[in-house]
Scaffold this active site. Structure first.
Site, PDB file in Angstrom:
ATOM      1  CE  LYS A  30      -6.986  -0.079  -6.648  1.00 55.65           C
ATOM      2  NZ  LYS A  30      -6.090  -1.213  -6.341  1.00 55.65           N
ATOM      3  NE  ARG A  35      -6.216  -3.687   3.801  1.00 54.04           N
ATOM      4  CZ  ARG A  35      -5.521  -3.497   2.688  1.00 54.04           C
ATOM      5  NH1 ARG A  35      -6.153  -3.211   1.551  1.00 54.04           N
ATOM      6  NH2 ARG A  35      -4.214  -3.606   2.683  1.00 54.04           N
ATOM      7  N   GLY A 107      -3.939  -7.096  -8.050  1.00 50.03           N
ATOM      8  CA  GLY A 107      -2.944  -7.691  -7.165  1.00 50.03           C
ATOM      9  C   GLY A 107      -3.449  -7.753  -5.732  1.00 50.03           C
ATOM     10  NE  ARG A 135       1.039  -6.370  -9.735  1.00 47.91           N
ATOM     11  CZ  ARG A 135       0.175  -5.583  -9.119  1.00 47.91           C
ATOM     12  NH1 ARG A 135      -1.055  -5.451  -9.579  1.00 47.91           N
ATOM     13  NH2 ARG A 135       0.542  -4.924  -8.038  1.00 47.91           N
ATOM     14  CB  SER A 181       4.197  -5.494   0.446  1.00 47.76           C
ATOM     15  OG  SER A 181       2.963  -6.012  -0.028  1.00 47.76           O
ATOM     16  CD  GLN A 183      -1.203  -5.734  -2.943  1.00 52.01           C
ATOM     17  OE1 GLN A 183      -0.456  -6.579  -3.460  1.00 52.01           O
ATOM     18  NE2 GLN A 183      -1.883  -4.860  -3.646  1.00 52.01           N
ATOM     19  CG  ASP A 349      -1.139   2.534  -5.029  1.00 52.76           C
ATOM     20  OD1 ASP A 349      -0.313   1.768  -5.568  1.00 52.76           O
ATOM     21  OD2 ASP A 349      -1.974   2.145  -4.195  1.00 52.76           O
ATOM     22  NE  ARG A 380       0.998   1.876 -11.728  1.00 56.04           N
ATOM     23  CZ  ARG A 380       0.167   1.606 -10.741  1.00 56.04           C
ATOM     24  NH1 ARG A 380       0.533   1.830  -9.500  1.00 56.04           N
ATOM     25  NH2 ARG A 380      -1.041   1.134 -10.985  1.00 56.04           N
ATOM     26  NE  ARG A 422      -3.032   3.312  -8.326  1.00 54.58           N
ATOM     27  CZ  ARG A 422      -4.209   3.510  -7.724  1.00 54.58           C
ATOM     28  NH1 ARG A 422      -4.901   4.609  -7.937  1.00 54.58           N
ATOM     29  NH2 ARG A 422      -4.716   2.598  -6.899  1.00 54.58           N
TER      30      ARG A 422
HETATM   31  C1  S3P Z   1      -2.406  -2.091  -1.506  1.00 55.62           C
HETATM   32  C2  S3P Z   1      -1.061  -2.077  -1.251  1.00 55.62           C
HETATM   33  C3  S3P Z   1      -0.062  -1.602  -2.223  1.00 55.62           C
HETATM   34  C4  S3P Z   1      -0.705  -0.751  -3.303  1.00 55.62           C
HETATM   35  C5  S3P Z   1      -1.950  -1.376  -3.853  1.00 55.62           C
HETATM   36  C6  S3P Z   1      -2.975  -1.577  -2.762  1.00 55.62           C
HETATM   37  C7  S3P Z   1      -3.311  -2.625  -0.490  1.00 55.62           C
HETATM   38  O1  S3P Z   1       0.554  -2.718  -2.846  1.00 55.62           O
HETATM   39  O2  S3P Z   1       0.209  -0.506  -4.344  1.00 55.62           O
HETATM   40  O3  S3P Z   1      -2.530  -0.560  -4.864  1.00 55.62           O
HETATM   41  O4  S3P Z   1      -4.539  -2.421  -0.608  1.00 55.62           O
HETATM   42  O5  S3P Z   1      -2.830  -3.254   0.450  1.00 55.62           O
HETATM   43  P1  S3P Z   1       1.833  -3.456  -2.213  1.00 55.62           P
HETATM   44  O6  S3P Z   1       1.420  -4.136  -0.964  1.00 55.62           O
HETATM   45  O7  S3P Z   1       2.284  -4.438  -3.270  1.00 55.62           O
HETATM   46  O8  S3P Z   1       2.830  -2.366  -2.001  1.00 55.62           O
END
Ligand code: S3P
Length: 462
Positions: A30, A35, A107, A135, A181, A183, A349, A380, A422
């Protein structure tokens, strides 16, 4: 681009399985799928993304880049996966979307797209479902504002919807993330691509590095300091102004989806399951290593790195492409482990399914510093404790710490998924070993990351 509806996954009861055999089909990773689509939109020309996960989250990102002006075509559908062809006019040809950009439950779509939109000179609104609207976004607003983009959100800039007004003249920043993070890190690096000067992101714990590897494959010189992984603090640097090359990329099978079957195989008394071509990037494989430490019989056959066709090798050469392995898991005798905050961040995750493994492990498993789990698709910590307790597990929560005593015989019961994919899959795997019938409310949420999960589950017991 029009995507067919996902298979309807009705609320269902899971009965115990006498045995588990086979090779579950996995969706494409995913994180990498999001990306690959977004980078395809930022690279002028045609990119092919093969084997992208076809869950709702990745579909949201595909629809977003289409709304920004990339031509997105679903060229081949194959079970939980889809191949996309993306033809993009490049960042300077993308345009203001005509409506709200719907991230759904995702997210990753929201935060990664914010980074890309920060350097595009138009107005966008990113929104999603009820879960997404709860979130946190301040973590993304702060660095992107420092770079010169304008961002606003509900409740004093803390919750989506998120407005992004991009700027063609971003400044580079040197930024330390407040929570580990990937992300947030990725959003800053994506904005940094078009910023003036050198952007640095520092993290206390190395999070997944797919963005960095994928940027390198597309000709961007992303540097890491220290060069080798120490498991400690790490800084990522890139210079703004370079153009991304379009690329054909194959997405590895998702290790986070694989974790459900690794645990199913380890805790079931008569199991032998093989997972093919799973991504085993060092920043994503923590759950595999934790399970092995717990005594899981996992056999790993390395397949060598999957490097995208035509990937650049100039930029530091190392860490371009994603390492892959076949994984076989057999019934195992598990014992408890202690996990600290750094490991929690690395397996963020997979903590829900690891909690299920802990219910079958001898001894007391402690998971410390798991507070970030409250900021996911649901709370969670509350969700996993509620569901596993309903099945008879001994699980307690003390602040951000989780303690599980095992082994316990699970007894089928009603579980609440909180609409979290999940949690739905964790309780379904629990149902394979619980006595009687385990019901899962809103089981369809599994399709957020793993379309066809319940079909696979029924196939493995057959
Ligand atoms: C992800 C980063 C994680 C993860 C999410 C996917 C990503 O989140 O929990 O399922 O693809 O960069 P966080 O950056 O909020 O930790």
């Amino acid at each position: 681009m029009s995507a067919p509806p996902l298979p309807v996954e009705l609320p269902r009861s899971i009965l115990p399985a006498a045995r588990l055999r086979g090779e579950p089909r996995l969706p494409g990773d995913k994180s990498i799928s999001h990306r690959a689509l977004l980078l395809a939109a930022l690279a002028e020309g045609e990119s092919l993304v093969s084997g992208a996960g076809d869950g709702m989250d990745v579909r949201a990102t595909a629809a977003i880049i289409a709304a920004l002006g990339a031509a997105v075509e679903r060229v081949r559908e194959d079970g939980p996966n889809v191949d996309y062809r993306v033809a993009s006019p490049g960042p300077d040809g993308l345009h203001e979307p005509g409506g709200v950009l719907d991230c759904g439950n995702s997210g990753t779509s929201l935060r990664l797209c914010s980074g890309a939109l920060a350097s595009l000179p138009f107005f966008s609104i990113l929104d999603g479902d009820g879960s997404l609207r709860s979130r946190p976004v301040a973590r993304i607003i702060e660095p992107l504002r420092l770079m010169g983009a304008a961002l606003y959100a509900r409740r004093s800039d803390t919750l989506p919807p998120l407005v992004v007004i991009g700027s063609p003249r971003l400044n580079a920043i040197d930024f330390s993330t407040r929570v580990p993070s990937a992300q947030v890190k990725s959003a800053i690096l994506l904005a940094g691509l078009r910023a003036e000067g050198r952007t640095t992101v520092r993290e206390a714990v190395a999070t997944r590095d797919h963005t960095e590897r994928m940027l390198r494959s597309r000709g961007i010189d992303v540097r890491r300091e220290p060069a080798e992984s120490t498991g400690g603090p790490v800084a990522w640097t890139l210079d703004g102004g370079a153009r991304l090359r379009p690329l054909d990329e194959r997405v590895p099978a998702d290790p986070s989806a694989a974790a459900f079957w690794l645990v199913a195989g380890a805790i079931h008394p008569d199991a032998d399951l093989t997972l093919r071509a799973v991504g085993v990037n060092p920043t994503r494989r923590a759950a595999i290593d934790i399970l092995v430490r717990m005594g899981a019989r996992v056999e790993e056959t390395a397949l060598g790195a999957a490097t995208a066709a035509g990937a650049a090798t100039a930029a530091g050469a190392a860490d371009v492409g994603e390492p892959l392995a076949d994984l076989t898991v057999r019934s195992s005798e598990l014992h408890a482990v202690d996990l600290g905050p750094a490991e929690v961040a690395s397996a963020i995750d997979e903590i829900p399914i690891l909690c299920l493994a802990a219910t079958q492990a001898r001894g007391k498993t402690t998971i410390r510093g798991a507070g970030e789990l409250r900021n996911k698709e649901s709370d969670r910590i509350a969700g996993i404790a509620g569901g596993l307790r309903a099945l008879g597990a001994r699980i307690s929560v003390d602040g951000d710490d989780i303690v599980i005593e095992g082994p316990t015989r699970l007894v089928g019961s009603a579980t609440q998924t909180l609409d979290d994919h999940r949690l739905a899959m964790t309780f379904a795997v629990a149902g394979l070993i619980a006595s009687g019938s385990t019901t899962i409310d809103r089981a369809e949420s599994a399709a957020v990351s793993y379309p066809g999960f319940f079909l696979e589950l029924e196939r493995l017991r057959a």
